[in-house]
Design an enzyme around this catalytic site. Structure first.
Site, PDB file in Angstrom:
ATOM      1  N   GLU A 143       0.845  -1.195   0.000  1.00 44.95           N
ATOM      2  CA  GLU A 143       0.000   0.000   0.000  1.00 44.95           C
ATOM      3  C   GLU A 143       0.880   1.246   0.000  1.00 44.95           C
ATOM      4  OE1 GLU A 143      -3.294  -0.349   0.046  1.00 44.95           O
ATOM      5  OE2 GLU A 143      -3.544  -2.400   0.785  1.00 44.95           O
ATOM      6  N   THR A 144       0.418   2.261  -0.716  1.00 46.32           N
ATOM      7  CA  THR A 144       0.980   3.607  -0.600  1.00 46.32           C
ATOM      8  C   THR A 144      -0.153   4.527  -0.182  1.00 46.32           C
ATOM      9  OG1 THR A 144       2.701   3.220  -2.258  1.00 46.32           O
ATOM     10  CG2 THR A 144       2.109   5.503  -1.812  1.00 46.32           C
TER      11      THR A 144
END
Length: 275
Positions: free
Chosen positions: A49-50
């Site tokens: 995830e970013t």
């Protein structure tokens, strides 16, 4: 713009779950990032995830928060929320002694506070699983026997297996799991006696994650694991261990239709994103 990489649900580097945290300028910035740009950044970063954090002026929140895997935007992410709050506190963007309130597109307002011992506490929606029939080929895909299967509002399948050893030894057919109607497959069992945690889990999300499809530590999965194990064990305070290669520990406190997830985080990179 400032970009950090933070290892979440751990107190040491190179463990837990790494997340990119992109600290955006406030509303009205030029150019103002859009979802397509965020998705391309997440694909470039290649973390599970970013997170993208943007200051806002609203009565219920100080920041907007969105999460992207390298493939899709997701509705809820625990470890990247923990990483975002850690980044805001560490960089001084958020006051050290106050809560951080994140407005999200699909999960309402999420509040993070610091505990007395320096950990972070996250107020998340509970997503308890309801019992469901397992997919016909689930056992074959996992390589072990499912004893109970449930599905939650995030479209995750929670699968109970025999014991901690069965969870740790899983070597599933990821292609087969990726064809199932689910955001992810959460496999869990009670902890072996004498452990410092109550239950163990692993999370497989071949449809949303790159690489081998296993997420190192999945905070949002504990929104389902907490209510499930709380009911099974008759307790409202639990500790889960996600037994991936990196591994990580998540504290869970049940509060009605909410869960409080707790953990620590460590910054491993702090730099400037040029694109």
């Amino acid at each position: 713009m400032r970009m950090l990489v933070v290892d979440a649900f751990t107190d040491r580097p190179f463990a837990g779950n790494p997340a990119g945290v992109c600290l955006l300028d406030g509303a009205g910035s030029t150019p103002e990032p859009d979802a397509d740009w965020m998705q391309r950044v997440a694909a470039e970063m290649k973390h599970s995830e970013t997170a993208f954090v943007r200051p806002i002026e609203a009565p219920d929140a100080e920041f907007e928060l969105r999460w992207f895997t390298p493939l899709v935007e997701v509705a809820l992410c625990g470890h990247a929320t923990l990483a975002s709050a850690h980044a805001l506190y560490e960089t001084g963007v958020a006051p050290a002694d106050g809560p951080i309130r994140f407005r999200t597109l699909h999960s309402g307002v999420l509040t993070v506070t610091r505990s007395d011992d320096g950990g972070l506490l996250m107020d998340f929606p509970a997503c308890p699983p309801a019992e469901t029939e397992p997919p016909d080929d689930l056992g074959e895909a996992l390589g072990t026997t499912p004893f109970w299967t449930g599905r939650n509002s995030q479209n995750d399948l929670l699968v109970l297996v025999a014991d901690e050893e069965a969870v740790r030894k899983l070597a599933p057919d990821m292609a087969a799991l990726g064809r199932m109607d689910a955001r992810g497959i959460i496999v869990t069992a009670t902890a072996d006696p004498g452990r410092g945690y109550d239950f163990v889990s692993r999370f497989f999300g071949a449809g949303v994650l790159l690489g081998d499809g296993e997420d190192p530590v999945t905070g949002s999965a504990h929104c389902a694991l907490g209510p499930y194990w709380g009911a099974e064990l008759g307790r409202d305070r639990l500790v889960g261990f996600q037994a991936s290669e990196r591994g990580g520990q998540v504290g869970v406190t049940l509060r009605g239709d909410r869960v409080e997830l707790s953990g620590r985080a460590v910054t491993v990179l702090d730099g400037e994103f040029k694109a």
